[in-house]
Design an enzyme around this catalytic site. Structure first.
Site, PDB file in Angstrom:
ATOM      1  N   LYS A 242      36.044  40.807  41.332  1.00 28.31           N
ATOM      2  CA  LYS A 242      35.576  40.201  40.021  1.00 28.31           C
ATOM      3  C   LYS A 242      34.936  41.351  39.010  1.00 28.31           C
ATOM      4  O   LYS A 242      34.901  41.601  38.007  1.00 28.31           O
ATOM      5  CB  LYS A 242      34.568  39.114  40.184  1.00 28.31           C
ATOM      6  CG  LYS A 242      35.157  37.771  40.593  1.00 28.31           C
ATOM      7  CD  LYS A 242      34.275  36.549  40.436  1.00 28.31           C
ATOM      8  CE  LYS A 242      33.289  36.545  41.361  1.00 28.31           C
ATOM      9  NZ  LYS A 242      33.620  36.737  42.734  1.00 28.31           N
TER      10      LYS A 242
ATOM     11  N   LYS B  21      25.591  39.413  34.204  1.00 25.05           N
ATOM     12  CA  LYS B  21      25.627  38.458  35.621  1.00 25.05           C
ATOM     13  C   LYS B  21      24.558  37.739  35.365  1.00 25.05           C
ATOM     14  O   LYS B  21      23.140  38.315  35.793  1.00 25.05           O
ATOM     15  CB  LYS B  21      25.777  39.728  36.790  1.00 25.05           C
ATOM     16  CG  LYS B  21      25.589  38.643  38.100  1.00 25.05           C
ATOM     17  CD  LYS B  21      26.847  38.812  38.710  1.00 25.05           C
ATOM     18  CE  LYS B  21      26.790  38.144  40.028  1.00 25.05           C
ATOM     19  NZ  LYS B  21      27.949  38.063  40.948  1.00 25.05           N
TER      20      LYS B  21
HETATM   21  N1  LIG Z   1      41.099  47.267  42.479  1.00 27.15           N
HETATM   22  C1  LIG Z   1      40.272  47.646  43.177  1.00 27.15           C
HETATM   23  N2  LIG Z   1      40.626  48.869  44.184  1.00 27.15           N
HETATM   24  C2  LIG Z   1      39.887  49.210  45.333  1.00 27.15           C
HETATM   25  N3  LIG Z   1      38.721  48.410  45.898  1.00 27.15           N
HETATM   26  C3  LIG Z   1      38.446  47.253  45.133  1.00 27.15           C
HETATM   27  C4  LIG Z   1      39.113  46.752  43.822  1.00 27.15           C
HETATM   28  N4  LIG Z   1      38.485  45.724  43.734  1.00 27.15           N
HETATM   29  C5  LIG Z   1      37.730  45.511  44.451  1.00 27.15           C
HETATM   30  N5  LIG Z   1      37.503  46.323  45.433  1.00 27.15           N
HETATM   31  C6  LIG Z   1      36.868  46.493  46.381  1.00 27.15           C
HETATM   32  O1  LIG Z   1      36.258  45.423  46.903  1.00 27.15           O
HETATM   33  C7  LIG Z   1      34.818  45.173  46.736  1.00 27.15           C
HETATM   34  C8  LIG Z   1      34.546  43.606  46.206  1.00 27.15           C
HETATM   35  O2  LIG Z   1      34.875  43.526  45.222  1.00 27.15           O
HETATM   36  P1  LIG Z   1      33.613  43.158  43.867  1.00 27.15           P
HETATM   37  O3  LIG Z   1      32.481  43.659  44.076  1.00 27.15           O
HETATM   38  O4  LIG Z   1      34.574  43.399  42.670  1.00 27.15           O
HETATM   39  O5  LIG Z   1      34.113  41.697  44.307  1.00 27.15           O
HETATM   40  P2  LIG Z   1      33.324  40.347  43.571  1.00 27.15           P
HETATM   41  O6  LIG Z   1      34.328  39.348  43.566  1.00 27.15           O
HETATM   42  O7  LIG Z   1      32.577  40.757  42.326  1.00 27.15           O
HETATM   43  O8  LIG Z   1      32.369  39.881  44.799  1.00 27.15           O
HETATM   44  P3  LIG Z   1      30.980  38.757  44.275  1.00 27.15           P
HETATM   45  O9  LIG Z   1      31.342  37.447  44.493  1.00 27.15           O
HETATM   46  O10 LIG Z   1      30.141  39.264  45.547  1.00 27.15           O
HETATM   47  O11 LIG Z   1      30.573  39.173  43.010  1.00 27.15           O
HETATM   48  C9  LIG Z   1      34.337  46.504  45.977  1.00 27.15           C
HETATM   49  O12 LIG Z   1      32.927  46.825  46.154  1.00 27.15           O
HETATM   50  C10 LIG Z   1      35.517  47.270  46.199  1.00 27.15           C
HETATM   51  O13 LIG Z   1      35.025  48.237  47.352  1.00 27.15           O
HETATM   52 MG   LIG Z   2      30.856  40.506  41.891  1.00 31.11          MG
END
Ligand SMILES: Nc1ncnc2c1ncn2[C@@H]1O[C@H](COP(=O)(O)OP(=O)(O)OP(=O)(O)O)[C@@H](O)[C@H]1O
Ligand SMILES: [Mg+2]
Length: 209
Positions: free
Chosen positions: A17, A34
């Protein structure tokens, strides 16, 4: 009156996300918010600052910063903080605003309030960020159903991961939602590679009214 708001939610924690929201906010020239950050070692706002290259005035401060990386309701209890839903009212900013929830749509913000209910109160449309990996059809359809039940408009699903044509098509068809695009897993995740991948796979206009 502020500009258009896009809620970025997802099927689970860690689905991508924040990475997606950084690219979206950059592409729209939006602000990022956020409301509740649970866990301060890795802050989503910092990741957006790094990957989205937004000027500091468009990186809005969280309403709550809680120490423990867990569900906001529990993180608040551990910190001895009471989350006041009124502090989760959308800030008014000039231009578009991208808002990221925490985890998935039915994550509790307090013991009597789910994130999906907060989204409904905002009266803004949501993007569901979903993995393409095994399990995504169930998680995506559940998330769609939970949002629709509460009257949250769904802009569509933004997939993250390797191509899985049948899963994406099945979710779009059975969930009656739009496929907004798919962000591949980038071997080198930085601002340039992310902006390039977003531009190649999404249309910014799909996220605006
Ligand atoms: N498109 C992508 N390419 C490479 N790595 C990615 C990508 N999307 C996410 N990641 C990896 O996955 C990790 C988790 O992604 P992210 O922090 O966006 O998740 P989230 O859904 O926001 O989690 P949360 O619920 O903790 O907010 C990132 O820190 C990154 O290392
Ligand atoms: Mg996040």
């Amino acid at each position: 009156m502020g500009g258009p708001v896009v809620i970025v939610t997802g099927t689970d924690t860690g689905v991508g996300k924040t990475v997606f929201a950084a690219a979206l906010a950059d592409a729209l020239g939006a602000s990022y918010w956020k409301p509740v950050q649970a866990g301060t070692e890795e802050c989503d706002r910092d990741l957006v600052a790094e990957l989205g290259c937004l000027p500091s005035e468009r990186l809005l401060p969280e309403a709550y910063r809680l120490a423990t990386p867990c569900s906001p309701h529990r993180a608040a209890e551990i910190d001895g903080v009471s989350i006041d839903p009124e502090r989760l009212a959308l800030p008014s900013v000039p231009g578009p605003l991208v808002v990221e929830g925490a985890g998935g749509v039915l994550v509790p913000v307090t013991r009597s309030l789910l994130y999906a209910d907060v989204f409904a109160g905002w009266r803004a449309p949501a993007v569901i960020v979903a993995r393409t990996a095994l399990g995504t059809i169930n998680h995506s359809l559940l998330s769609i159903e939970a949002l629709r039940t509460r009257g949250v408009a769904i802009l569509g699903v933004a997939f993250v991961g390797e191509a899985n044509e049948d899963s994406e098509a099945t979710i779009a068809e059975m969930g009656k939602v739009r496929r907004l695009g798919r962000l591949p897993l980038l071997p080198r995740l930085d601002r340039a590679s992310l902006a390039q991948a977003f531009a190649a796979n999404f249309r910014a206009g799909d996220f605006l009214p």
